[in-house]
Design an enzyme around this catalytic site. Structure first.
Site, mmCIF file in Angstrom:
data_model
loop_
_atom_site.group_PDB
_atom_site.id
_atom_site.type_symbol
_atom_site.label_atom_id
_atom_site.label_comp_id
_atom_site.label_asym_id
_atom_site.label_seq_id
_atom_site.Cartn_x
_atom_site.Cartn_y
_atom_site.Cartn_z
ATOM 1 N N VAL A 1 0.813 -1.223 0.000
ATOM 2 C CA VAL A 1 0.000 0.000 0.000
ATOM 3 C C VAL A 1 0.846 1.272 0.000
ATOM 4 O O VAL A 1 0.308 2.373 -0.136
ATOM 5 C CB VAL A 1 -0.977 0.025 1.201
ATOM 6 N N ASP B 1 8.174 16.107 12.600
ATOM 7 C CA ASP B 1 7.639 16.021 11.232
ATOM 8 C C ASP B 1 6.111 15.967 11.247
ATOM 9 O O ASP B 1 5.504 15.156 10.545
ATOM 10 C CB ASP B 1 8.209 14.816 10.483
#
Length: 306
Positions: free
Chosen positions: A13, A129
């Site tokens: 994925v 992040d």
């Protein structure tokens, strides 16, 4: 593909610099999972530092708003992280204009995000992040802070750090200036930009490169001065900056037309230039924004498509 007695990989994925992600199944429970296979062969000295960080910090944290590391196993000389399966992320939701969400939905997402961030900071971890596609949705609507590949322990006051962290659009001004010392305030700035993006449904500070990012940030929010951020002018790049005034309250109201006064206070607290004056995760969670009506939506009732 059966990878050990407990897990099966079903389909790929996603793929990143140091890992391939598969949808999988846990046999004992029938639970859907994500298996992140670390590409150890890509690195001559073994594991990439990002993989080591992710394992280290996820092992230390269990929280409803942080992605769960279920297990770790080796297969064919590769390290595999077994993570809870989270079908979509906040970036997908923001970009899909067929998904309608309300101020109460935004409030719920901000509350969950800040609870996850607070848990990181309380455990002395900087995420470094935070951005919409690192905020993932569980099937029951919970937001989970994910991707700890740039995370690190909160440093000692004089420890030198790299400023080349955080995806550019979500990078705090101290990082744009190249600061070698910074705090958990960098994560709060990122959350503030995400909040603005949720209200606008377009990127708020989309710099094209590092220099342009400073221009875009200070044009939108004003160039910091020594008056409100002592010694900011001592950064090497400061003298090259165009000086912009901070936006007036009326200008902010026009830009964020659906925002309440408390919502604007909340955003401005997170987007304060001086990191020492920027709100902490605790201050954010105690904000009047979360106390005023409407209350946050029930996460399980918010309709988003995968």
């Amino acid at each position: 593909m059966k990878v050990n007695m407990e897990y099966t990989k079903e389909k790929k994925v996603g793929e990143g610099t140091y890992a391939v992600v598969y949808l999988g199944c846990q046999h004992s429970t029938g639970r859907k999972i994500a298996i992140k296979e670390i590409k150890t062969s890509e690195f001559k000295d073994g594991l990439d530092m990002s993989a080591i960080r992710e394992v280290k910090y996820l092992q230390e944290m269990q929280h409803p708003n942080v992605i769960e590391l279920i297990d770790i196993f080796m297969a064919y000389d590769n390290l595999n992280l077994v993570l809870e399966f989270l079908p979509t992320d906040l970036e997908v939701v923001i970009k899909d204009k067929s998904i309608l969400f309300t101020p109460a939905d935004i409030k719920a997402w901000m509350l969950m995000t800040l609870r996850g961030v607070y848990h990181c900071h309380r455990n002395f971890i900087l995420h470094r992040d935070l951005k919409p596609n690192n905020l993932l949705f569980s099937p029951d609507g919970q937001i989970k802070v994910a991707d700890f590949g740039l995370a690190r322990a909160i440093p000692a006051p004089h420890e030198i750090l790299t400023s080349n962290v955080v995806t550019r659009w979500y990078r705090a001004p101290e990082l744009l200036f190249g600061a070698k010392h910074y705090t958990s305030a960098i994560d709060i700035w990122s959350v503030g930009v995400i909040f603005a993006e949720l209200m606008l449904r377009i990127p708020y500070l989309p710099g094209q490169n590092d220099v342009d990012q400073m221009e875009v940030t200070f044009r939108a929010l004003g160039t910091p001065t020594d008056r409100d951020w002592p010694e900011v002018s001592s950064f090497m790049t400061y003298n090259k900056l165009q000086i912009y005034p901070p936006p007036s309250r009326d200008e902010l109201r026009k830009r964020f037309i659906a925002a309440s006064e408390y919502a604007l206070d909340f955003m401005c607290g997170m987007l304060t230039m001086n990191p020492q004056k920027r709100w902490t995760a605790v201050q954010c969670l105690e904000s009047d924004y979360f106390k005023e009506l409407p209350p946050p939506s029930d996460p399980s009732s918010i309709k988003i498509r995968n």
